[in-house]
Motif scaffolding. Structure first.
Motif, short mmCIF file in Angstrom:
data_model
loop_
_atom_site.label_atom_id
_atom_site.label_comp_id
_atom_site.label_asym_id
_atom_site.label_seq_id
_atom_site.Cartn_x
_atom_site.Cartn_y
_atom_site.Cartn_z
N GLY A 52 0.81 -1.21 0.00
CA GLY A 52 0.00 0.00 0.00
C GLY A 52 0.84 1.26 0.00
N SER A 55 2.34 1.71 -3.52
CA SER A 55 1.33 2.20 -4.46
C SER A 55 1.01 3.67 -4.20
CB SER A 55 0.06 1.36 -4.36
OG SER A 55 0.27 0.04 -4.84
N TYR A 56 0.90 4.02 -2.94
CA TYR A 56 0.58 5.40 -2.59
C TYR A 56 1.65 6.37 -3.08
CZ TYR A 56 -1.10 9.23 0.41
OH TYR A 56 -1.60 10.43 0.89
N PHE A 224 -4.13 -0.52 -6.95
CA PHE A 224 -4.94 0.60 -6.46
C PHE A 224 -6.38 0.12 -6.31
CE2 PHE A 224 -1.20 2.27 -8.41
CZ PHE A 224 -0.81 3.29 -7.57
N SER A 225 -7.21 0.93 -5.67
CA SER A 225 -8.56 0.49 -5.36
C SER A 225 -9.49 1.68 -5.21
CB SER A 225 -8.55 -0.34 -4.06
OG SER A 225 -9.86 -0.62 -3.62
N ASN A 227 -11.68 1.54 -2.82
CA ASN A 227 -12.16 1.36 -1.45
C ASN A 227 -12.06 2.62 -0.60
OD1 ASN A 227 -12.77 -1.34 -1.87
ND2 ASN A 227 -10.77 -2.06 -1.17
N ARG A 230 -7.25 7.08 -0.06
CA ARG A 230 -5.83 6.77 -0.01
C ARG A 230 -5.44 5.69 -1.02
NH1 ARG A 230 -1.53 3.96 2.13
NH2 ARG A 230 0.12 5.27 3.05
N GLU A 231 -6.38 4.82 -1.34
CA GLU A 231 -6.09 3.72 -2.27
C GLU A 231 -6.34 4.10 -3.73
OE1 GLU A 231 -7.41 -0.32 -0.41
OE2 GLU A 231 -8.65 1.24 0.51
N ASN A 232 -6.87 5.30 -3.98
CA ASN A 232 -7.14 5.73 -5.35
C ASN A 232 -5.84 6.03 -6.10
OD1 ASN A 232 -10.07 7.79 -4.56
ND2 ASN A 232 -9.87 5.58 -4.71
N GLY A 293 -9.23 2.78 -9.51
CA GLY A 293 -8.60 1.54 -9.07
C GLY A 293 -7.74 0.89 -10.13
#
Length: 405
Positions: A52, A55-56, A224-225, A227, A230-232, A293
């Motif tokens: 995570g 990815s961030y 990415f997600s 959800n 932060r996950e975008n 995502g």
């Protein structure tokens, strides 16, 4: 002024979802206490946290890296992004990216040490261990390819190549352990990562040996997600949810909109082309990432083929270079083969354009332009910032002297 966009709270946490037969209440106790990660059962969550953070860091940097390297044009009102587009990367404007990249590196490297303590003799046998080394390798590569100066955990300034040295070692551990555990996916990703950082250290023979083992159709992604914010994927936020950056004005706007490597399209209001958030720049929307995502490739077989093509070009083997380029093009549907260039200069132009299209908007173009500029085969960065300097926050907190930006 530093621009902060979509930078949510960073923590390693697990939300507990309690579903009773007639009770659909959701309970979120917040981030875990640090001590709660000192359990074998917490290792998957710990490694997912490494993923995570990587990815961030990558997802929030891609648009700015794209502006600095000519992959995109600024069409919004963010002052920092306008400076990136102008080719000016200032310490004040890199605080978020510097912190995110260093956080991704630290969380993976520190997490590996925690895993060694928690797992003991079972550390190398644990299925999550190869992934931990892999994420640490990619986090170091991200830094090495984009920052000007190496700084490790508040230490003194070093050459940025320190990140490639660390990444090579980490990828080697990932590959060795993944192979022992028959995890082919992670093993191939580690080979691809190691191939690139070996090439960037001038170890082209070793790099090609690694690259040749990665299947042509292979892809390993940063995830990415939708959800949570932060996950975008921030590139999608800025080009799908908003109109902050545009393909208009770049070399990619001159390439067919149907090129599968660099897909984009115009956006119209009636018969007029929509403008960006600035109200004046034409908005050509990138179509590589169509969802918040959407995944971002970290390693691709095509990337490895182009690495092999560059090695052939460096050996003055133009037929061999052309063969590898066409093998890379064949990994996409609809691309026809190219013909062998007549001169070495033309071959460099072709190779650089092919690599630019193949790795478009993956956060890696600035490094390519920087190394080619240093070698005298590309002039795009003339008069422009060539990398991300040590951030203002790092300079303020680190007691060691840092180089001028």
């Amino acid at each position: 002024m530093t621009t902060l966009r979509n930078f949510g709270r960073r923590s390693i946490g697990v939300a507990a979802v309690v579903l009773a037969a007639c009770n659909m209440q959701v309970t979120n106790p917040g981030p875990l206490q640090d001590s709660q990660l000192n359990a074998v059962s917490a290792m998957p969550a710990l490694v997912n946290g490494m993923s995570g953070d990587l990815s961030y860091a990558l997802g929030n940097y891609i648009d700015r890296g794209g502006l600095a390297s000519g992959e995109m044009t600024e069409a919004g009102n963010y002052s920092a992004e306008q400076q990136y587009w102008f080719g000016i990367i200032r310490p004040d404007d890199v605080n978020p990216d510097w912190a995110n990249m260093q956080q991704a590196r630290w969380s993976a490297e520190n997490g590996i040490e925690r895993m060694k303590t928690v797992l003991g003799a079972n550390f190398e046998k644990n299925v999550d261990t190869p992934r931990a080394y892999l994420y640490a390798g990619f986090a170091n590569r991200l830094l090495g390819e984009n920052v000007c100066t190496g700084v490790i955990d508040g230490g003194p300034a070093q050459s940025d190549t320190v990140y490639f040295v660390r990444a090579e070692s980490l990828f080697t551990r990932a590959y060795t352990l993944a192979t022992a555990l028959a995890n082919t996916n992670v093993a191939n990703a580690a080979l691809g990562g190691r191939a690139s950082v070996r090439a960037w250290q001038g170890k082209w023979t070793d790099a090609v040996a690694d690259a040749a083992l990665v299947p042509n159709a292979f892809v390993y992604n940063a995830i990415f997600s939708t959800n949570s914010t932060r996950e975008n994927l921030d590139m999608a936020v800025q080009t799908i949810s908003r109109r902050e950056t545009t393909v208009f004005g770049t070399v990619y706007a001159g390439i067919s909109k149907t090129d599968p490597r660099t897909p984009w399209d115009t956006v119209k209001v009636g018969t007029a082309i929509q403008t960006g958030q600035d109200g004046k720049t034409k908005f050509f929307q990138q179509k590589k990432y169509t969802s918040l995502g959407s995944p971002v490739p970290l390693v691709k077989g095509a990337d490895m083929l182009l690495l092999r093509a560059e090695e052939r070009l460096r050996a003055n083997d133009l037929p061999g270079m052309t063969t590898q380029i066409n093998s890379a093009r064949a990994t996409w549907t609809g691309l026809t083969p190219v013909t062998q260039p007549a001169t070495t200069a033309a071959a460099w132009t072709l190779l650089q354009a092919e690599r630019g299209s193949a790795l478009w908007l993956e956060g890696r173009r600035l490094w390519d332009l920087r190394r080619w500029y240093a070698e005298g085969t590309n002039t795009f960065l003339t008069g422009r910032s060539k990398c991300v300097p040590v951030s203002t926050n790092e300079r303020a907190s680190n007691p060691n002297p840092m180089p001028a930006p």
